[in-house]
Scaffold this motif. Structure first.
Motif, PDB file in Angstrom:
ATOM      1  N   GLN A 237       0.813  -1.212   0.000  1.00  0.00           N
ATOM      2  CA  GLN A 237       0.000   0.000   0.000  1.00  0.00           C
ATOM      3  C   GLN A 237       0.852   1.270   0.000  1.00  0.00           C
ATOM      4  OE1 GLN A 237      -3.074  -0.214  -0.529  1.00  0.00           O
ATOM      5  NE2 GLN A 237      -3.463  -2.369  -0.075  1.00  0.00           N
ATOM      6  N   GLY A 238       2.162   1.117  -0.011  1.00  0.00           N
ATOM      7  CA  GLY A 238       3.045   2.275   0.000  1.00  0.00           C
ATOM      8  C   GLY A 238       3.424   2.681   1.408  1.00  0.00           C
ATOM      9  N   PHE A 239       4.085   3.824   1.532  1.00  0.00           N
ATOM     10  CA  PHE A 239       4.620   4.237   2.832  1.00  0.00           C
ATOM     11  C   PHE A 239       4.537   5.748   2.999  1.00  0.00           C
ATOM     12  CE2 PHE A 239       8.394   5.905   5.113  1.00  0.00           C
ATOM     13  CZ  PHE A 239       8.094   5.425   6.380  1.00  0.00           C
ATOM     14  N   ARG A 240       4.205   6.137   4.228  1.00  0.00           N
ATOM     15  CA  ARG A 240       4.220   7.558   4.597  1.00  0.00           C
ATOM     16  C   ARG A 240       4.685   7.647   6.041  1.00  0.00           C
ATOM     17  NH1 ARG A 240      -0.859  11.812   3.978  1.00  0.00           N
ATOM     18  NH2 ARG A 240       0.365  13.726   4.245  1.00  0.00           N
ATOM     19  N   LEU A 241       5.831   8.289   6.265  1.00  0.00           N
ATOM     20  CA  LEU A 241       6.391   8.352   7.615  1.00  0.00           C
ATOM     21  C   LEU A 241       5.510   9.148   8.555  1.00  0.00           C
ATOM     22  CD1 LEU A 241       8.760   7.666   9.505  1.00  0.00           C
ATOM     23  CD2 LEU A 241       9.869   9.777   8.753  1.00  0.00           C
ATOM     24  N   ASN A 242       5.053  10.320   8.122  1.00  0.00           N
ATOM     25  CA  ASN A 242       4.154  11.161   8.915  1.00  0.00           C
ATOM     26  C   ASN A 242       3.433  12.127   7.980  1.00  0.00           C
ATOM     27  OD1 ASN A 242       5.934  13.451   8.487  1.00  0.00           O
ATOM     28  ND2 ASN A 242       7.258  12.563  10.085  1.00  0.00           N
ATOM     29  N   TYR A 243       2.582  12.974   8.527  1.00  0.00           N
ATOM     30  CA  TYR A 243       1.769  13.875   7.707  1.00  0.00           C
ATOM     31  C   TYR A 243       2.600  14.942   7.011  1.00  0.00           C
ATOM     32  CZ  TYR A 243      -2.399  11.725   9.655  1.00  0.00           C
ATOM     33  OH  TYR A 243      -3.364  10.821   9.995  1.00  0.00           O
ATOM     34  N   ASP A 244       3.811  15.157   7.459  1.00  0.00           N
ATOM     35  CA  ASP A 244       4.680  16.136   6.808  1.00  0.00           C
ATOM     36  C   ASP A 244       5.394  15.560   5.583  1.00  0.00           C
ATOM     37  OD1 ASP A 244       4.063  18.076   8.720  1.00  0.00           O
ATOM     38  OD2 ASP A 244       5.646  17.368  10.072  1.00  0.00           O
ATOM     39  N   ASN A 245       5.295  14.242   5.406  1.00  0.00           N
ATOM     40  CA  ASN A 245       5.959  13.587   4.276  1.00  0.00           C
ATOM     41  C   ASN A 245       4.930  13.085   3.275  1.00  0.00           C
ATOM     42  OD1 ASN A 245       7.821  13.052   6.821  1.00  0.00           O
ATOM     43  ND2 ASN A 245       9.127  12.984   5.022  1.00  0.00           N
ATOM     44  N   PRO A 246       5.255  13.108   1.989  1.00  0.00           N
ATOM     45  CA  PRO A 246       4.313  12.611   0.982  1.00  0.00           C
ATOM     46  C   PRO A 246       4.183  11.090   1.034  1.00  0.00           C
ATOM     47  CG  PRO A 246       6.428  13.143  -0.033  1.00  0.00           C
ATOM     48  CD  PRO A 246       6.518  13.608   1.393  1.00  0.00           C
ATOM     49  N   HIS A 247       3.070  10.593   0.545  1.00  0.00           N
ATOM     50  CA  HIS A 247       2.864   9.153   0.425  1.00  0.00           C
ATOM     51  C   HIS A 247       3.686   8.623  -0.747  1.00  0.00           C
ATOM     52  CE1 HIS A 247       0.831   5.494  -1.031  1.00  0.00           C
ATOM     53  NE2 HIS A 247       0.642   5.257   0.263  1.00  0.00           N
ATOM     54  N   ARG A 248       4.395   7.505  -0.513  1.00  0.00           N
ATOM     55  CA  ARG A 248       5.212   6.898  -1.556  1.00  0.00           C
ATOM     56  C   ARG A 248       4.576   5.590  -1.998  1.00  0.00           C
ATOM     57  NH1 ARG A 248       8.453  11.280  -2.530  1.00  0.00           N
ATOM     58  NH2 ARG A 248       9.778  11.802  -0.741  1.00  0.00           N
ATOM     59  N   THR A 249       4.509   5.369  -3.292  1.00  0.00           N
ATOM     60  CA  THR A 249       4.053   4.082  -3.798  1.00  0.00           C
ATOM     61  C   THR A 249       5.133   3.032  -3.520  1.00  0.00           C
ATOM     62  OG1 THR A 249       5.073   4.358  -5.980  1.00  0.00           O
ATOM     63  CG2 THR A 249       2.842   5.281  -5.664  1.00  0.00           C
ATOM     64  N   PRO A 250       4.819   1.734  -3.642  1.00  0.00           N
ATOM     65  CA  PRO A 250       5.853   0.709  -3.443  1.00  0.00           C
ATOM     66  C   PRO A 250       7.062   0.914  -4.356  1.00  0.00           C
ATOM     67  CG  PRO A 250       3.695  -0.314  -3.467  1.00  0.00           C
ATOM     68  CD  PRO A 250       3.480   1.123  -3.822  1.00  0.00           C
ATOM     69  N   PHE A 251       6.810   1.305  -5.616  1.00  0.00           N
ATOM     70  CA  PHE A 251       7.925   1.523  -6.543  1.00  0.00           C
ATOM     71  C   PHE A 251       8.771   2.711  -6.095  1.00  0.00           C
ATOM     72  CE2 PHE A 251       9.676   3.642 -10.341  1.00  0.00           C
ATOM     73  CZ  PHE A 251      10.533   2.637 -10.766  1.00  0.00           C
ATOM     74  N   GLU A 252       8.127   3.805  -5.691  1.00  0.00           N
ATOM     75  CA  GLU A 252       8.878   4.972  -5.207  1.00  0.00           C
ATOM     76  C   GLU A 252       9.649   4.620  -3.939  1.00  0.00           C
ATOM     77  OE1 GLU A 252       5.985   8.618  -6.744  1.00  0.00           O
ATOM     78  OE2 GLU A 252       5.569   7.613  -4.837  1.00  0.00           O
ATOM     79  N   THR A 253       9.017   3.839  -3.073  1.00  0.00           N
ATOM     80  CA  THR A 253       9.679   3.414  -1.837  1.00  0.00           C
ATOM     81  C   THR A 253      10.940   2.620  -2.138  1.00  0.00           C
ATOM     82  OG1 THR A 253       7.559   3.306  -0.682  1.00  0.00           O
ATOM     83  CG2 THR A 253       9.387   2.107   0.298  1.00  0.00           C
ATOM     84  N   PHE A 254      10.835   1.673  -3.062  1.00  0.00           N
ATOM     85  CA  PHE A 254      11.988   0.858  -3.444  1.00  0.00           C
ATOM     86  C   PHE A 254      13.101   1.725  -4.023  1.00  0.00           C
ATOM     87  CE2 PHE A 254      14.051  -2.063  -6.626  1.00  0.00           C
ATOM     88  CZ  PHE A 254      14.703  -2.862  -5.688  1.00  0.00           C
ATOM     89  N   GLY A 255      12.738   2.686  -4.857  1.00  0.00           N
ATOM     90  CA  GLY A 255      13.729   3.587  -5.444  1.00  0.00           C
ATOM     91  C   GLY A 255      14.459   4.410  -4.405  1.00  0.00           C
TER      92      GLY A 255
END
Length: 344
Positions: A237-255
Motif C-alpha cells: 500500500q506504499g509508505f508515509r512516515l508522517n503527515y509532513d511527508n508525501p505518500h510513496r508508492t511501493p515503486f517509489e519506496t523501493f527507489g
C-alpha cells in the motif's frame, strides 16, 4: 571510556563493542645477579566458531582484559618467567580498531588463529636499569564484519519484524508504530533436517536522509553493510512516515531505499537482492503488486538487478514458503561460488 551498556533481548545481537586491553608489566630484574625480569603477558584475539555475535563481550563484567605481570628475576631464576597471556574469544570476521587513532589492529578472520592486540612489556634488564616496563594500554573497538546472510531492508512499519518472526526462530518486537526495531535482531531459518541454516537480520528501519545520518542513519547502514544479501520488504500500500511527508508508492519506496544505500556506500545494491511485497491480504493489493512489477521492469531493472519479487502476507502466510526456498537457494549458490574461488 567504555561505551554505555544497552540491554539486549533474546535474538537481538551486539555486533560492536569497545574493550580495554592492557599488556602485562615486565618483571623487575636483579642487578647483583644480572637476573632479568620476565616479559609481561600479551592480550590476543582468538577467532572461534563458538560465537556468532559479540553478546558475550557486551555482558562481560567490565570489558577489561589485562594480561599478567612477568615474574621478577631472582637468585633462583636468572630469567623471570613470562606473564600469562589474556585471550579474548570472538567470532571469525571480527575487525579490531584502535579507538584513539582509528587504525585497524587486525582482522580476525581465520578460525582458531590468534591475533595480537596488545603486546606485553619488556622485563627489567641491564638496558633499562633492571626496572620492568609498565604495560601499555588501549581501547579497542570490535566490529563484526558480517552479522547475517540476509539483511532486511525497509522503511519503518513495512512488516520486517513480522516477516522475521514468521520465517525464523526470532521473536522481535512487533507493533503498528515506526521504529519497533532499535537494535539488530538475528533469526535463524533452517531446513527440517537442519543441514542448512540462513541467518536473517532485522535491522533498524531507515528513513529518507539516512545516508546523511538522519533518523538511525549510519547505525542502520553500517549493519546492512555487514550482510551478504538484501531482502527488501515493501508495503504493497506504499509508505508515509508522517503527515509532513508525501505518500510513496511501493515503486517509489523501493527507489528511495536503493538511493539511500548507494549514497552511503556505492555498490551495496549490487549484492543479491530479493524483494518481498508485503501485506498482500489488504484491499486492491493484487493491482498494486502488478503495478510495482511493471514499473520495476520498465524503469529500474537495468540499474538494480533483483533476483525475485515475491508477493507475501504475514497475516495469511502467502508466499512465505517460496521466499524461504529463495533464501536457501541464494546462500547455497554463494557457498558454491566461494568454494570454486578457493580452488582457483
Amino acid at each position: 571510556m567504555l561505551a554505555a551498556r544497552q540491554s539486549y533481548k533474546k535474538g537481538e545481537i551486539c555486533d560492536s563493542v569497545t574493550i580495554y586491553a592492557r599488556g602485562g608489566a615486565g618483571g623487575s630484574g636483579m642487578p647483583s645477579k644480572n637476573a632479568t625480569g620476565g616479559k609481561g603477558g600479551s592480550v590476543w584475539l582468538e577467532a572461534v566458531n563458538l560465537y556468532q555475535n559479540l553478546n558475550h563481550l557486551h555482558h562481560h563484567p567490565n570489558r577489561r582484559f589485562v594480561a599478567s605481570r612477568g615474574e621478577n628475576g631472582s637468585f633462583s631464576a636468572i630469567r623471570g618467567r613470562k606473564g600469562e597471556d589474556e585471550v579474548v574469544e570472538v567470532p571469525p570476521g571480527t575487525l579490531a580498531t584502535d579507538l584513539r587513532n582509528g587504525r585497524v589492529i587486525c582482522d580476525a578472520d581465520t578460525e582458531n588463529k590468534r591475533y595480537l592486540i596488545q603486546e606485553g612489556a619488556k622485563g627489567g634488564s641491564l638496558v633499562n636499569n633492571y626496572v620492568g616496563r609498565r604495560g601499555d594500554e588501549r581501547y579497542i573497538k570490535l566490529v563484526l564484519k558480517s552479522i547475517a546472510d540476509v539483511g532486511l531492508v525497509g522503511y519503518p512499519n513495512a512488516g520486517k519484524s513480522s516477516l522475521l518472526s514468521m520465517l525464523s526462530t526470532a521473536t522481535p518486537t512487533i507493533g503498528s508504530y515506526p521504529f519497533t526495531t532499535l537494535k539488530p535482531t538475528v533469526g535463524y531459518m533452517q531446513t527440517t533436517d537442519r543441514s542448512n541454516v540462513v541467518a536473517i537480520a532485522d535491522i533498524p528501519g531507515l528513513i529518507e536522509g539516512a545516508s546523511d545520518n538522519r533518523g538511525l542513519g549510519h547505525v542502520f547502514l553500517q549493519h546492512i553493510e555487514r550482510t551478504q544479501a538484501l531482502l527488501f520488504v515493501l508495503d504493497v500500500q506504499g509508505f508515509r512516515l508522517n503527515y509532513d511527508n508525501p505518500h510513496r508508492t511501493p515503486f517509489e519506496t523501493f527507489g528511495y531505499l536503493c538511493r539511500e544505500l548507494e549514497l552511503y556506500m556505492g555498490g551495496l545494491t549490487k549484492r543479491p537482492i530479493v524483494v518481498a511485497v508485503n501485506k498482500m491480504d489488504t484491499e486492491n493489493s493484487d493491482a498494486a503488486f502488478e503495478e510495482f512489477v511493471h514499473l520495476y521492469k520498465t524503469k529500474l531493472s537495468e540499474l538494480v538487478k533483483v533476483h525475485s519479487i515475491v508477493p507475501v502476507s504475514c497475516y495469511t502466510g502467502q508466499g512465505l514458503d517460496q521466499l524461504s526456498d529463495l533464501l536457501f537457494e541464494m546462500k547455497f549458490k554463494r557457498k558454491k561460488k566461494l568454494k570454486e574461488s578457493d580452488l582457483v
